[in-house]
Design a protein around this motif. Structure first.
Motif, PDB file in Angstrom:
ATOM      1  N   VAL A 102      -4.689 -18.922  -2.301  1.00  0.00           N
ATOM      2  CA  VAL A 102      -4.009 -20.709  -1.690  1.00  0.00           C
ATOM      3  C   VAL A 102      -6.134 -20.818  -2.240  1.00  0.00           C
ATOM      4  CG1 VAL A 102      -2.140 -20.421  -0.478  1.00  0.00           C
ATOM      5  CG2 VAL A 102      -4.865 -20.598   1.111  1.00  0.00           C
ATOM      6  N   MET A 103      -6.828 -19.617  -1.879  1.00  0.00           N
ATOM      7  CA  MET A 103      -8.377 -19.783  -1.168  1.00  0.00           C
ATOM      8  C   MET A 103      -8.610 -20.775  -2.851  1.00  0.00           C
ATOM      9  SD  MET A 103      -9.666 -19.352   1.148  1.00  0.00           S
ATOM     10  CE  MET A 103      -8.050 -19.411   2.492  1.00  0.00           C
ATOM     11  N   ARG A 104      -8.407 -20.884  -3.935  1.00  0.00           N
ATOM     12  CA  ARG A 104      -9.146 -21.471  -5.006  1.00  0.00           C
ATOM     13  C   ARG A 104      -8.481 -23.001  -4.886  1.00  0.00           C
ATOM     14  NH1 ARG A 104     -11.836 -17.896  -8.083  1.00  0.00           N
ATOM     15  NH2 ARG A 104     -12.034 -16.050  -8.210  1.00  0.00           N
ATOM     16  N   THR A 105      -7.442 -23.509  -4.409  1.00  0.00           N
ATOM     17  CA  THR A 105      -6.680 -24.837  -4.172  1.00  0.00           C
ATOM     18  C   THR A 105      -7.775 -25.380  -3.128  1.00  0.00           C
ATOM     19  OG1 THR A 105      -6.110 -24.455  -2.277  1.00  0.00           O
ATOM     20  CG2 THR A 105      -5.031 -24.474  -4.886  1.00  0.00           C
ATOM     21  N   LYS A 106      -7.964 -27.068  -3.263  1.00  0.00           N
ATOM     22  CA  LYS A 106      -8.907 -28.084  -2.222  1.00  0.00           C
ATOM     23  C   LYS A 106      -8.248 -28.957  -1.631  1.00  0.00           C
ATOM     24  CE  LYS A 106     -13.462 -26.470  -3.592  1.00  0.00           C
ATOM     25  NZ  LYS A 106     -15.025 -26.525  -4.743  1.00  0.00           N
ATOM     26  N   GLY A 107      -8.485 -29.532  -0.895  1.00  0.00           N
ATOM     27  CA  GLY A 107      -7.903 -30.495  -0.025  1.00  0.00           C
ATOM     28  C   GLY A 107      -6.905 -30.704   0.072  1.00  0.00           C
ATOM     29  N   TYR A 109      -4.089 -30.241  -1.945  1.00  0.00           N
ATOM     30  CA  TYR A 109      -3.620 -29.010  -2.730  1.00  0.00           C
ATOM     31  C   TYR A 109      -3.698 -28.005  -2.388  1.00  0.00           C
ATOM     32  CZ  TYR A 109      -4.825 -32.504  -6.491  1.00  0.00           C
ATOM     33  OH  TYR A 109      -5.026 -33.811  -7.259  1.00  0.00           O
ATOM     34  N   PHE A 110      -4.467 -27.126  -1.094  1.00  0.00           N
ATOM     35  CA  PHE A 110      -5.172 -27.171  -0.390  1.00  0.00           C
ATOM     36  C   PHE A 110      -3.650 -26.578   0.451  1.00  0.00           C
ATOM     37  CE2 PHE A 110      -6.290 -24.493   3.571  1.00  0.00           C
ATOM     38  CZ  PHE A 110      -5.856 -22.946   3.253  1.00  0.00           C
ATOM     39  N   ILE A 111      -3.400 -27.767   1.132  1.00  0.00           N
ATOM     40  CA  ILE A 111      -2.534 -28.633   2.087  1.00  0.00           C
ATOM     41  C   ILE A 111      -1.238 -28.098   1.713  1.00  0.00           C
ATOM     42  CG2 ILE A 111      -1.885 -29.901   3.916  1.00  0.00           C
ATOM     43  CD1 ILE A 111      -4.385 -31.520   3.945  1.00  0.00           C
ATOM     44  N   MET A 112      -1.003 -28.792   0.422  1.00  0.00           N
ATOM     45  CA  MET A 112       0.709 -28.210   0.288  1.00  0.00           C
ATOM     46  C   MET A 112       0.517 -27.112  -0.423  1.00  0.00           C
ATOM     47  SD  MET A 112       1.560 -31.305  -0.080  1.00  0.00           S
ATOM     48  CE  MET A 112       3.100 -31.392  -0.138  1.00  0.00           C
ATOM     49  N   VAL A 113      -0.005 -26.341  -1.135  1.00  0.00           N
ATOM     50  CA  VAL A 113       0.219 -24.642  -0.801  1.00  0.00           C
ATOM     51  C   VAL A 113       0.206 -23.943  -0.581  1.00  0.00           C
ATOM     52  CG1 VAL A 113      -0.839 -23.345  -2.497  1.00  0.00           C
ATOM     53  CG2 VAL A 113      -1.524 -25.176  -3.009  1.00  0.00           C
ATOM     54  N   THR A 114      -0.773 -24.109   1.055  1.00  0.00           N
ATOM     55  CA  THR A 114      -0.489 -23.376   2.354  1.00  0.00           C
ATOM     56  C   THR A 114       1.298 -23.924   2.951  1.00  0.00           C
ATOM     57  OG1 THR A 114      -1.802 -24.545   3.830  1.00  0.00           O
ATOM     58  CG2 THR A 114      -3.173 -22.924   3.030  1.00  0.00           C
ATOM     59  N   ALA A 201     -26.684 -21.428  -1.947  1.00  0.00           N
ATOM     60  CA  ALA A 201     -27.332 -20.580  -1.772  1.00  0.00           C
ATOM     61  C   ALA A 201     -27.291 -19.245  -1.581  1.00  0.00           C
ATOM     62  CB  ALA A 201     -27.526 -21.428  -0.183  1.00  0.00           C
ATOM     63  N   GLY A 202     -25.822 -19.072  -2.343  1.00  0.00           N
ATOM     64  CA  GLY A 202     -25.541 -17.847  -2.535  1.00  0.00           C
ATOM     65  C   GLY A 202     -25.111 -16.967  -1.525  1.00  0.00           C
ATOM     66  N   PHE A 203     -23.883 -17.580  -1.039  1.00  0.00           N
ATOM     67  CA  PHE A 203     -22.700 -17.230  -0.072  1.00  0.00           C
ATOM     68  C   PHE A 203     -21.362 -17.471  -0.920  1.00  0.00           C
ATOM     69  CE2 PHE A 203     -26.324 -19.109   3.062  1.00  0.00           C
ATOM     70  CZ  PHE A 203     -25.615 -18.266   4.585  1.00  0.00           C
ATOM     71  N   PRO A 204     -21.053 -16.442  -0.897  1.00  0.00           N
ATOM     72  CA  PRO A 204     -19.841 -16.372  -1.051  1.00  0.00           C
ATOM     73  C   PRO A 204     -18.663 -17.126  -0.755  1.00  0.00           C
ATOM     74  CG  PRO A 204     -19.977 -13.877  -0.725  1.00  0.00           C
ATOM     75  CD  PRO A 204     -21.595 -15.078  -0.549  1.00  0.00           C
ATOM     76  N   THR A 205     -18.072 -18.015  -0.739  1.00  0.00           N
ATOM     77  CA  THR A 205     -17.899 -18.971   0.158  1.00  0.00           C
ATOM     78  C   THR A 205     -15.949 -18.346  -0.039  1.00  0.00           C
ATOM     79  OG1 THR A 205     -17.781 -20.528  -2.112  1.00  0.00           O
ATOM     80  CG2 THR A 205     -19.878 -20.647   0.153  1.00  0.00           C
ATOM     81  N   LEU A 206     -15.450 -18.168  -1.327  1.00  0.00           N
ATOM     82  CA  LEU A 206     -14.294 -17.961  -1.045  1.00  0.00           C
ATOM     83  C   LEU A 206     -14.111 -16.521  -0.406  1.00  0.00           C
ATOM     84  CD1 LEU A 206     -13.234 -18.245  -5.289  1.00  0.00           C
ATOM     85  CD2 LEU A 206     -12.636 -19.422  -3.341  1.00  0.00           C
ATOM     86  N   ALA A 207     -15.400 -15.359  -0.577  1.00  0.00           N
ATOM     87  CA  ALA A 207     -14.929 -14.790   0.621  1.00  0.00           C
ATOM     88  C   ALA A 207     -14.957 -15.255   1.764  1.00  0.00           C
ATOM     89  CB  ALA A 207     -15.937 -13.244   0.224  1.00  0.00           C
ATOM     90  N   TYR A 208     -15.517 -16.079   2.501  1.00  0.00           N
ATOM     91  CA  TYR A 208     -16.497 -16.164   4.110  1.00  0.00           C
ATOM     92  C   TYR A 208     -14.907 -17.495   3.637  1.00  0.00           C
ATOM     93  CZ  TYR A 208     -20.839 -14.425   4.121  1.00  0.00           C
ATOM     94  OH  TYR A 208     -22.112 -13.885   4.600  1.00  0.00           O
ATOM     95  N   LYS A 209     -14.404 -18.218   3.195  1.00  0.00           N
ATOM     96  CA  LYS A 209     -12.612 -18.715   3.571  1.00  0.00           C
ATOM     97  C   LYS A 209     -11.584 -17.910   3.982  1.00  0.00           C
ATOM     98  CE  LYS A 209     -13.086 -21.665   0.615  1.00  0.00           C
ATOM     99  NZ  LYS A 209     -12.847 -22.963  -0.678  1.00  0.00           N
TER     100      LYS A 209
END
Length: 329
Positions: A102-107, A109-114, A201-209
């Motif tokens: 689910v991490m590649r979805t946003k907004g 779409y993230f709500i609906m996929v979860t 800024a170089g942060f791997p945001t998918l991994a952090y999320k």
């Protein structure tokens, strides 16, 4: 730190208060509040600090509760340490697995996929005989927490169950406090404010999320274990979207973006539900109306309203602030 210590010390004294405050009923109600507080804290990490609005959080809560129920022997009390570790581990592993999808979805779409994944888990549990189907499953004996040959906690005693719930809540607050003060927690907050800038800024945001999603899921599992140990019964409704919606309402009611807000929201939600359900069978209407009023009057929730009140008192304490409040030039 001092404020949290005083708050938990005051809460720990509840069993010694004279009745009716320190009665068995209020101790069990307190344990229920603390269970929901842990659940709300786990969702606060996702919604309030990382900006991931999830409607599938109950899947981890329910999965942990079912893990505890399935590991509980029918003829004797189970090992509480093993059941607790397994419940949190299963919830964390499930959240990691779902998070990968689910991490590649946003907004929205993230709500609906979860929500979709949570409903998938719900129907698997509901339609599988091994989980007890719609009838659920029972824990015939409360888990035992022993050290050597001596019992550390007797969950059959209301006061000890309450203190055990309070200790797990303190552990949850401490874990989240450490996480939020670390580089990891700062990255969560940065992603909530501007994920694109964090990525630049170089942060791997998918991994952090994904880390936030997994930590939140594991802590929801802690609440699920506590629920199963306290009630001795689990059913598929624990995994439904209604349960996720309740947790979301708690953090909105208490205030997004603060640990105190999640706890305040859980306290208000459970106590108001208990109060309104004693007034009418349509108590959800009263609760819904109350939440609408709070959101309209206090957009930042109960904790936001408290902070606003403190700021106004500080401003009134200074000559310039008092002049501004009185409208004097």
């Amino acid at each position: 730190m001092l404020r949290w210590t005083l708050l938990f010390a005051l809460a720990a004294s509840l069993p010694w208060w004279p009745e009716p405050v320190g009665s068995k009923f209020h101790l069990e109600l307190g344990a229920q509040v603390l269970t929901m507080a842990i659940f709300a804290l786990s969702l606060q990490l996702l919604v309030g600090f990382t900006g991931l609005v999830s409607l599938g959080h109950a899947a981890f809560f329910g999965a942990a509760a079912y893990t505890a129920a399935l590991l509980a022997p029918e003829s004797e009390a189970g090992n509480g340490w093993t059941m607790l570790a397994a419940s949190v581990g299963v919830a964390g592993a499930l959240s990691l697995l779902i998070g990968l999808f689910v991490m590649r979805t946003k907004g929205v779409y993230f709500i609906m996929v979860t929500l979709a994944f949570a409903q998938l888990v719900y129907f698997v549990v509901h339609d599988t005989k091994g989980f007890g189907g719609s009838d659920g499953a029972y824990l015939y004996f409360k888990p035992e927490f022993t050290v050597g040959a001596s019992k550390l906690v007797d969950l059959d005693q209301p006061a000890q169950l309450y203190w055990f719930s309070l200790a797990l809540t303190a552990v949850t607050v401490a874990v989240l406090g450490l996480v939020l003060r670390s580089r990891l927690g700062h990255a969560f907050v940065g992603i909530r404010h501007n994920e694109q800038r964090m990525r630049a800024a170089g942060f791997p945001t998918l991994a952090y999320k994904l880390a936030s999603f997994t930590i939140g899921g594991a802590l929801a599992g802690l609440a699920g274990f506590l629920y199963a140990a306290r009630t001795g019964y689990v059913n598929p409704e624990l995994l439904s979207w209604h349960q996720s919606g309740n947790a979301l309402l708690m953090i909105i009611l208490g205030g997004l973006g603060s640990l105190g807000g999640a706890i305040a929201g859980a306290v208000a939600f459970v106590l108001l539900s208990e109060w309104f359900s004693g007034l009418t069978k349509h108590w959800q209407l009263l609760l819904g109306g109350f939440i609408i009023v709070i959101v309209a009057v206090l957009p930042q929730g109960l904790m936001g309203g408290l902070s606003l009140l403190k700021r106004r008192r500080r401003a009134a304490a200074t000559p310039l602030g008092a002049a501004v409040q009185e409208g004097r030039p």
